[in-house]
Write a protein that holds these residues in place. Structure first.
Motif, PDB file in Angstrom:
ATOM      1  N   GLU A  41     -26.152 -35.116 -34.073  1.00 30.55           N
ATOM      2  CA  GLU A  41     -26.458 -34.741 -35.457  1.00 30.55           C
ATOM      3  C   GLU A  41     -25.174 -34.482 -36.250  1.00 30.55           C
ATOM      4  O   GLU A  41     -25.061 -34.871 -37.411  1.00 30.55           O
ATOM      5  CB  GLU A  41     -27.363 -33.505 -35.483  1.00 30.55           C
ATOM      6  CG  GLU A  41     -28.780 -33.844 -35.035  1.00 30.55           C
ATOM      7  CD  GLU A  41     -29.686 -32.629 -34.980  1.00 30.55           C
ATOM      8  OE1 GLU A  41     -29.224 -31.511 -35.275  1.00 30.55           O
ATOM      9  OE2 GLU A  41     -30.872 -32.813 -34.641  1.00 30.55           O
ATOM     10  N   GLU A  42     -24.222 -33.832 -35.586  1.00 35.03           N
ATOM     11  CA  GLU A  42     -22.931 -33.580 -36.216  1.00 35.03           C
ATOM     12  C   GLU A  42     -22.259 -34.916 -36.563  1.00 35.03           C
ATOM     13  O   GLU A  42     -21.697 -35.095 -37.646  1.00 35.03           O
ATOM     14  CB  GLU A  42     -22.065 -32.793 -35.209  1.00 35.03           C
ATOM     15  CG  GLU A  42     -20.665 -32.474 -35.654  1.00 35.03           C
ATOM     16  CD  GLU A  42     -20.618 -31.391 -36.705  1.00 35.03           C
ATOM     17  OE1 GLU A  42     -21.610 -30.661 -36.839  1.00 35.03           O
ATOM     18  OE2 GLU A  42     -19.590 -31.306 -37.411  1.00 35.03           O
ATOM     19  N   ASP A  68     -23.754 -36.613 -39.538  1.00 38.09           N
ATOM     20  CA  ASP A  68     -23.239 -36.004 -40.759  1.00 38.09           C
ATOM     21  C   ASP A  68     -21.866 -36.580 -41.125  1.00 38.09           C
ATOM     22  O   ASP A  68     -21.593 -36.919 -42.276  1.00 38.09           O
ATOM     23  CB  ASP A  68     -23.164 -34.488 -40.548  1.00 38.09           C
ATOM     24  CG  ASP A  68     -22.871 -33.766 -41.844  1.00 38.09           C
ATOM     25  OD1 ASP A  68     -23.505 -34.124 -42.846  1.00 38.09           O
ATOM     26  OD2 ASP A  68     -21.998 -32.883 -41.844  1.00 38.09           O
ATOM     27  N   GLU A  69     -20.991 -36.709 -40.100  1.00 38.05           N
ATOM     28  CA  GLU A  69     -19.655 -37.252 -40.359  1.00 38.05           C
ATOM     29  C   GLU A  69     -19.708 -38.724 -40.771  1.00 38.05           C
ATOM     30  O   GLU A  69     -19.022 -39.154 -41.702  1.00 38.05           O
ATOM     31  CB  GLU A  69     -18.776 -37.118 -39.110  1.00 38.05           C
ATOM     32  CG  GLU A  69     -18.199 -35.720 -38.947  1.00 38.05           C
ATOM     33  CD  GLU A  69     -17.636 -35.508 -37.553  1.00 38.05           C
ATOM     34  OE1 GLU A  69     -17.260 -36.504 -36.910  1.00 38.05           O
ATOM     35  OE2 GLU A  69     -17.602 -34.342 -37.113  1.00 38.05           O
ATOM     36  N   SER A 121     -21.944 -40.282 -42.272  1.00 30.62           N
ATOM     37  CA  SER A 121     -22.588 -40.557 -43.565  1.00 30.62           C
ATOM     38  C   SER A 121     -21.578 -40.668 -44.702  1.00 30.62           C
ATOM     39  O   SER A 121     -21.913 -41.140 -45.789  1.00 30.62           O
ATOM     40  CB  SER A 121     -23.637 -39.495 -43.883  1.00 30.62           C
ATOM     41  OG  SER A 121     -23.004 -38.268 -44.115  1.00 30.62           O
ATOM     42  N   VAL A 177     -30.585 -33.164 -40.722  1.00 27.90           N
ATOM     43  CA  VAL A 177     -29.566 -34.195 -40.918  1.00 27.90           C
ATOM     44  C   VAL A 177     -29.691 -35.025 -42.193  1.00 27.90           C
ATOM     45  O   VAL A 177     -28.725 -35.650 -42.614  1.00 27.90           O
ATOM     46  CB  VAL A 177     -29.484 -35.192 -39.724  1.00 27.90           C
ATOM     47  CG1 VAL A 177     -29.231 -34.448 -38.435  1.00 27.90           C
ATOM     48  CG2 VAL A 177     -30.734 -36.040 -39.627  1.00 27.90           C
ATOM     49  N   ASP A 217     -30.505 -36.442 -46.166  1.00 25.39           N
ATOM     50  CA  ASP A 217     -30.457 -36.109 -47.591  1.00 25.39           C
ATOM     51  C   ASP A 217     -31.835 -36.295 -48.212  1.00 25.39           C
ATOM     52  O   ASP A 217     -32.267 -35.513 -49.037  1.00 25.39           O
ATOM     53  CB  ASP A 217     -29.474 -37.031 -48.319  1.00 25.39           C
ATOM     54  CG  ASP A 217     -28.083 -36.942 -47.728  1.00 25.39           C
ATOM     55  OD1 ASP A 217     -27.592 -35.811 -47.609  1.00 25.39           O
ATOM     56  OD2 ASP A 217     -27.516 -37.981 -47.369  1.00 25.39           O
TER      57      ASP A 217
END
Lengths: 271, 239
Positions: free
Chosen positions: A207-208, A211-212, A214, A232, A234
């Motif tokens: 998940e981290e 995020d990166e 994206s 996660v 938007d």
């Protein structure tokens, strides 16, 4: 090639977001498995650098829809796709289009980690070699290192790049698959329940990573975990019986969804 | 309204937990309503025993607040509720704070009643206290009723009554100040009535807060810190 209508479907009318562009656009997409209509006319945009989550009960068509975005349904016999899907305005179902190129641009990560039965290095290097992205060994080494770094795996595997990818833990294998997908410089990454076979710590790492990533890619993720979608993404799209019921900012979907079916699903009042 | 059937979860235990939270909140509401009524009654009739009782029951109000908040925290942690479930828990958690504060105000009124009973009553202010007190009790009752029915329109209507209470409070204040100026020896006793009026006016404010939480719960809209007119517009707008 059809023109994309200027109005962006499912987009919130907020100035910060109106500025962002649709990376992929699906219009009136229908998918049939022989005579059964699995997807009943979906209009949806995937914006640049956004993470969009597809949620819905089993059999609602979310994975089927995800697969139309890089023509994975082509591999299924009796499967027919109608409507248009465009990537940067280009129709991806155009018969003259190179599907292998398309799948490099729109990469995919599956539910179960599926590394090739090759070394960690070769797993990542395979795509760039196939697409001729590297001019020499040095170039290739750089791509492999960069991809593994971006997938957050480099430090864990840099001393054993020649060992088989299948020898890694489940979470590491999944990050290896993500490294493999990003090695060919995709624009969109599709993820079909990427964490369902992973423990909570490996899940948190993925998940981290999402995020990166994206910041550079558009990511569409199918997940059965609503909390994961909430964490996660938007935007969240809710599918029900082959239809797109609602797509909204994730925060809105989880606090005050517009549609009662969405509400019933996310609050666990189904059936 | 049909979105607010808090049963019908796939998990029956979740249903029971949500139901229990609602029931406890309604019980606390009923208890607090009675506290306001009893405190007012003890003041108006000089009934010290009743005032003592209000002070004792205050502990039960505090216990209920803690119990409901604990239940809300547990459901938040274990069930990861979303949408209307989430809004209900947040609304309940905020409403119980207001109810507890209303309980505090009732205790203050009861303490004033005891003081006045000892001092032989105040020469003026009872009519105002009765008038504002009844107004506030009706408002609180309507607010809790709107909560029980998840009725956002009613909540806005009830919230509007707070302005009337504020007007009554200012009017009463002017007349009592005039009274004290004319009879300075009565100042300390009349002040006790003024503190009571102040407490009643605060109860009205808390009842309004509860109404705001009802709108949040039902419509998902934050209507705090805006006028009743703006509140009305937000509620009538698209959900």
């Amino acid at each position: 090639m059809k023109m994309i209508s200027p109005d962006v479907i499912g987009q919130r009318k907020e100035s910060s977001e109106v500025a962002s562009k649709a990376k992929m656009s699906a219009r009136s997409v229908r998918v049939f498995y022989s005579e059964v209509e699995a997807i009943k006319g979906i209009d949806l945009d995937i914006m640049e650098n956004e993470v969009i989550a597809f949620i819905g009960p089993s059999g609602c068509g979310k994975s089927t829809f995800l697969r139309t975005l890089n023509r994975m349904n082509d591999t299924i016999e009796d499967c027919r796709v109608e409507g248009t899907v465009t990537l940067d305005g280009q129709d991806i179902y155009d018969p003259s289009l190179d599907v292998v190129m398309l799948r490099a641009q729109v990469g995919m990560v599956f539910q179960k980690p599926n590394p090739f039965p090759k070394s960690i290095y070769d797993n990542v290097a395979y795509g760039p070699k196939l697409h001729g992205l590297a001019r020499g060994r040095g170039d290739l080494d750089e791509i492999v290192e960069n991809s593994l770094r971006r997938a957050g795996l480099w430090d864990e595997v840099k001393d054993r790049l020649d060992k088989p990818g299948t020898g890694l833990s489940g979470g590491q294998q999944q990050r290896l698959c993500i490294a493999r997908a990003i090695a060919v410089s995709p624009e969109v990454i599709l993820m079909d329940e990427p964490c369902s076979a992973l423990d909570p710590i490996a899940t948190a790492k993925i998940e981290e990573l999402i995020d990166e990533l994206s910041s550079q890619y558009s990511i569409a993720i199918v997940t059965h975990s609503m909390q994961q979608a909430a964490r996660v993404s938007d935007r969240t799209a809710y599918f029900h019986l082959g239809e797109l019921i609602e797509v909204n900012n994730t925060e809105k979907v989880f606090t005050q969804p517009d549609h009662h079916l969405t509400e019933a699903y996310i609050t666990g009042r189904f059936g | 309204m049909d979105r607010f059937h808090f049963g019908k979860h796939s998990s029956s235990q979740f249903n029971e937990e949500m139901e229990s939270i609602r029931t406890n909140m309604m019980e606390m509401g009923g208890l607090v309503e009675k506290q306001v009524a009893d405190a007012l009654q003890s003041l108006l009739t000089g009934d010290s025993a009743l005032a003592e009782q209000v002070l004792q029951v205050e502990d039960r109000v505090d216990d209920l607040e803690k119990k409901i908040d604990e239940e809300c925290a547990r459901v938040l942690a274990l069930r990861a509720p979303a949408a209307s479930d989430l809004r209900l828990l947040i609304a309940v958690s905020k409403c119980v704070s207001d109810l507890e504060r209303i309980g505090d105000e009732s205790a203050k009124i009861a303490a004033m009643a005891l003081k006045l009973a000892e001092e032989g009553g105040a020469p003026s202010g009872y009519v105002e206290a009765r008038h504002i007190g009844n107004y506030v009790r009706r408002m609180l009752h309507s607010a809790l009723d709107a909560f029980a029915r998840f009725d956002a329109d009613k909540a806005v209507e009830v919230a509007g009554e707070d302005e009337q209470i504020d007007i009554e409070y200012r009017t009463a204040m002017r007349s009592l100040v005039t009274f004290m100026m004319e009879d300075p020896r009565s100042i300390s006793r009349v002040l006790n009535v003024i503190w009571t009026l102040r407490s009643l006016e605060r109860v009205g404010d808390h009842a309004r807060n509860i109404c705001e939480q009802i709108v949040y719960l039902v419509k998902g809209k934050d209507v705090r810190h805006i006028s009743v007119d703006e509140m009305e517009k937000k509620v009538r707008g698209k959900p």
